[in-house]
Design a protein around this motif. Structure first.
Motif, short mmCIF file in Angstrom:
data_model
loop_
_atom_site.label_atom_id
_atom_site.label_comp_id
_atom_site.label_asym_id
_atom_site.label_seq_id
_atom_site.Cartn_x
_atom_site.Cartn_y
_atom_site.Cartn_z
N SER A 46 -6.16 8.45 11.74
CA SER A 46 -5.52 7.25 11.22
C SER A 46 -6.60 6.20 10.96
O SER A 46 -7.50 6.00 11.79
CB SER A 46 -4.53 6.74 12.26
N GLU A 47 -6.51 5.53 9.83
CA GLU A 47 -7.55 4.57 9.42
C GLU A 47 -7.84 3.52 10.50
O GLU A 47 -8.96 3.04 10.62
CB GLU A 47 -7.14 3.87 8.12
N GLY A 48 -6.80 3.17 11.29
CA GLY A 48 -6.95 2.08 12.25
C GLY A 48 -7.73 2.44 13.50
O GLY A 48 -7.92 1.60 14.38
N GLY A 98 -5.79 7.74 0.71
CA GLY A 98 -5.60 6.29 0.49
C GLY A 98 -4.26 5.95 -0.11
O GLY A 98 -3.21 6.38 0.39
N HIS A 99 -4.30 5.21 -1.23
CA HIS A 99 -3.06 4.69 -1.83
C HIS A 99 -2.21 5.78 -2.47
O HIS A 99 -1.05 5.51 -2.82
CB HIS A 99 -3.39 3.63 -2.87
N ILE A 100 -2.77 6.97 -2.65
CA ILE A 100 -2.01 8.04 -3.32
C ILE A 100 -0.72 8.33 -2.56
O ILE A 100 0.33 8.54 -3.16
CB ILE A 100 -2.88 9.31 -3.47
N ILE A 101 -0.77 8.27 -1.24
CA ILE A 101 0.44 8.58 -0.47
C ILE A 101 1.44 7.41 -0.53
O ILE A 101 2.58 7.55 -0.11
CB ILE A 101 0.14 8.95 1.00
N ARG A 102 0.99 6.29 -1.03
CA ARG A 102 1.86 5.11 -1.08
C ARG A 102 2.59 4.96 -2.42
O ARG A 102 3.57 4.23 -2.52
CB ARG A 102 1.00 3.86 -0.83
N GLY A 103 2.05 5.63 -3.44
CA GLY A 103 2.58 5.36 -4.79
C GLY A 103 3.59 6.37 -5.30
O GLY A 103 4.05 6.27 -6.43
N VAL A 131 -5.67 9.00 6.94
CA VAL A 131 -4.45 8.43 6.35
C VAL A 131 -4.31 6.96 6.73
O VAL A 131 -4.84 6.50 7.74
CB VAL A 131 -3.17 9.20 6.78
N MET A 132 -3.56 6.25 5.91
CA MET A 132 -3.31 4.83 6.16
C MET A 132 -2.38 4.65 7.37
O MET A 132 -1.90 5.63 7.93
CB MET A 132 -2.69 4.18 4.92
N GLY A 133 -2.10 3.41 7.68
CA GLY A 133 -1.18 3.16 8.80
C GLY A 133 -1.50 1.91 9.59
O GLY A 133 -0.79 1.55 10.52
N ARG A 134 -2.65 1.30 9.24
CA ARG A 134 -3.09 0.10 9.99
C ARG A 134 -3.23 0.40 11.48
O ARG A 134 -3.72 1.47 11.82
CB ARG A 134 -2.12 -1.05 9.76
N GLU A 135 -2.75 -0.50 12.34
CA GLU A 135 -2.95 -0.29 13.79
C GLU A 135 -1.97 0.72 14.37
O GLU A 135 -1.99 0.99 15.57
CB GLU A 135 -2.82 -1.62 14.56
N SER A 168 2.58 -9.33 -3.48
CA SER A 168 1.30 -9.97 -3.15
C SER A 168 1.25 -10.11 -1.64
O SER A 168 2.25 -9.88 -0.96
CB SER A 168 1.22 -11.38 -3.77
N ARG A 169 0.08 -10.46 -1.15
CA ARG A 169 -0.05 -10.72 0.28
C ARG A 169 -0.21 -12.22 0.52
O ARG A 169 -0.96 -12.66 1.38
CB ARG A 169 -1.24 -9.94 0.86
N THR A 170 0.50 -13.00 -0.28
CA THR A 170 0.40 -14.46 -0.17
C THR A 170 1.23 -14.97 1.01
O THR A 170 2.39 -14.61 1.16
CB THR A 170 0.92 -15.11 -1.47
N ILE A 225 4.86 1.62 4.50
CA ILE A 225 4.57 3.03 4.79
C ILE A 225 4.09 3.18 6.23
O ILE A 225 4.15 4.26 6.80
CB ILE A 225 3.53 3.64 3.81
N ASP A 226 3.60 2.08 6.84
CA ASP A 226 3.02 2.16 8.18
C ASP A 226 4.08 2.38 9.27
O ASP A 226 3.74 2.77 10.39
CB ASP A 226 2.25 0.88 8.52
N ASN A 227 5.33 2.07 8.98
CA ASN A 227 6.45 2.20 9.93
C ASN A 227 6.23 1.37 11.20
O ASN A 227 6.69 1.76 12.28
CB ASN A 227 6.67 3.67 10.32
O1 F6P Z 1 0.41 -1.88 5.02
C1 F6P Z 1 0.38 -0.83 4.12
C2 F6P Z 1 -1.02 -0.40 3.85
O2 F6P Z 1 -0.97 0.68 2.94
C3 F6P Z 1 -1.86 -0.04 5.08
O3 F6P Z 1 -1.59 1.25 5.54
C4 F6P Z 1 -3.25 -0.21 4.53
O4 F6P Z 1 -4.21 -0.48 5.54
C5 F6P Z 1 -3.11 -1.38 3.61
O5 F6P Z 1 -1.76 -1.44 3.24
C6 F6P Z 1 -3.95 -1.29 2.37
O6 F6P Z 1 -3.79 -2.45 1.66
P1 F6P Z 1 -4.25 -2.67 0.17
O7 F6P Z 1 -3.22 -2.04 -0.73
O8 F6P Z 1 -4.27 -4.14 0.04
O9 F6P Z 1 -5.57 -2.02 0.00
#
Ligand code: F6P
Length: 334
Positions: A219-221, A262-267, A167-171, A69-71, A125-127
């Motif tokens: 990058s999304e950020g 999106g999340h595909i690269i994370r799972g 691709v994801m990665g935040r900032e 969670s992000r709590t 995943i953002d490193n």
């Molecule tokens: O911090 C990992 C990350 O995948 C980021 O790259 C992305 O911006 C964010 O989480 C997405 O979060 P959520 O899964 O809450 O949509």
């Protein structure tokens, strides 16, 4: 001792291996508990005794079996009081917090307030966790981004189009940079190097002229749209790929498509690198516990696994800089 393990923030491939390995090592001499849903599990008292046998079937999959969670347990003082009370009643002597900067920040506060001893393990995943060259999950995300990009490329070539991959990665532009290098993209846009979109359009046009297709990774950020914020104050990102594709098409007149994996690269299932990294981090976290060396985060530095004070990594992100930025400049500098 009673030792709790939790995973917080976005899931990342390799988390299950880290939890499994830690449990396997710790259960020889201690009682091991999993805290479900990250820090929320302390607030909700979702804590369960676990054995490595319970985890083995899931150990090599992506995601996190013990949920996340992000709590933020320290969101306000009322919540922090419940957190402290529950933690005391649960009687956990040590917590291994596996997470990114937010989860690790909460771990540092837990230690500083004397609520429990903590050991941190960096994953995302953002490193972008400060103090470590690599975090669990990054390598897999990059490999997945490459796979997706290569498939996309075949259809770009067939149809003689321009393609934009977001691709994801935040900032942090790490995923975009690594995927861009590995696929030799015609342009890579990262938050660390803001660039006028006209430059991107012109570069794309030049590349298209040469080979009649072109690839841009963004990058999304690179752009924030001001979506809802999470408990740690992060806005939801995503969507810049579509906007950039439309812009390129408008300026160049070349048919352009965007994909957002999106999340595909994370799972995905973790790569060899992430598996071994997770095992090395877990082994070092275990050693820290056995030595009573608390308030530390395990880190990867120049190929070695080390421990650094968890407070050292807080409040700052590891962004593309130094050598990596120079490499970026060689290929995509303006
Ligand atoms: O911090 C990992 C990350 O995948 C980021 O790259 C992305 O911006 C964010 O989480 C997405 O979060 P959520 O899964 O809450 O949509």
């Amino acid at each position: 001792m009673r030792i709790g393990i939790l995973t917080g923030g976005g899931d990342a491939p390799g988390l299950n291996i880290a939890v499994y390995t830690l449990t396997k090592l710790l259960e020889r001499r201690h009682e091991v508990y999993v805290v479900f849903h990250g820090w929320r599990g302390i607030l909700d008292r979702e804590v369960r005794r676990i054995s490595s046998k319970d985890l083995l079937d899931f150990a090599f999959t992506g995601g996190t079996f013990i949920r996340t969670s992000r709590t933020n347990p320290f969101k306000d003082e009322t919540r922090a009081e419940v957190f402290a009370k529950n933690l005391k009643e649960l009687g956990l002597d040590v917590i291994v917090a596996i997470g990114g900067d937010d989860t690790l920040g909460a771990a540092a506060q837990t230690q500083a307030r004397g609520l429990a001893n903590v050991v941190g393990v960096p994953k995302t995943i953002d490193n972008d966790v400060y103090g470590t060259d690599y975090t669990i999950g990054f390598d897999t995300a990059v490999n997945e981004a490459i796979k997706v990009t290569e498939s996309f490329k075949t259809t770009l070539i067939s149809h003689e189009r321009v393609g934009v991959v977001e691709v994801m990665g935040r900032e942090a532009g790490w995923i975009a940079l690594f995927a861009g290098l590995a696929t030799m993209a015609d342009f890579v846009a990262i938050p660390e190097k803001p660039v006028d979109w006209n430059v991107i359009a012109n570069r794309t046009k030049e590349a298209y002229r040469d080979k009649r297709w072109a690839l841009v990774i963004v990058s999304e950020g690179v752009k924030e749209y001001g979506g809802p914020k999470d408990e740690f104050g992060h806005s939801r990102l995503g969507g810049v790929g579509n906007e950039l594709a439309q812009y390129i098409e408008k300026i160049t007149g070349i048919e352009t498509r965007a994909i957002i994996p999106g999340h595909i690269i994370r799972g995905a299932s973790p790569t060899a690198f992430d598996r071994v990294l997770a095992i090395r981090f877990a082994t070092e976290a275990y050693a820290a516990i056995e030595e009573g060396d608390y308030g530390k985060m395990v880190a990867y530095r120049g190929g070695d696994i080390v421990r650094i004070p968890i407070t050292e990594v807080l409040g700052r992100n590891r962004l593309v800089s130094g050598y990596w930025l120079r490499l970026y400049e060689i290929y995509w500098g303006v």
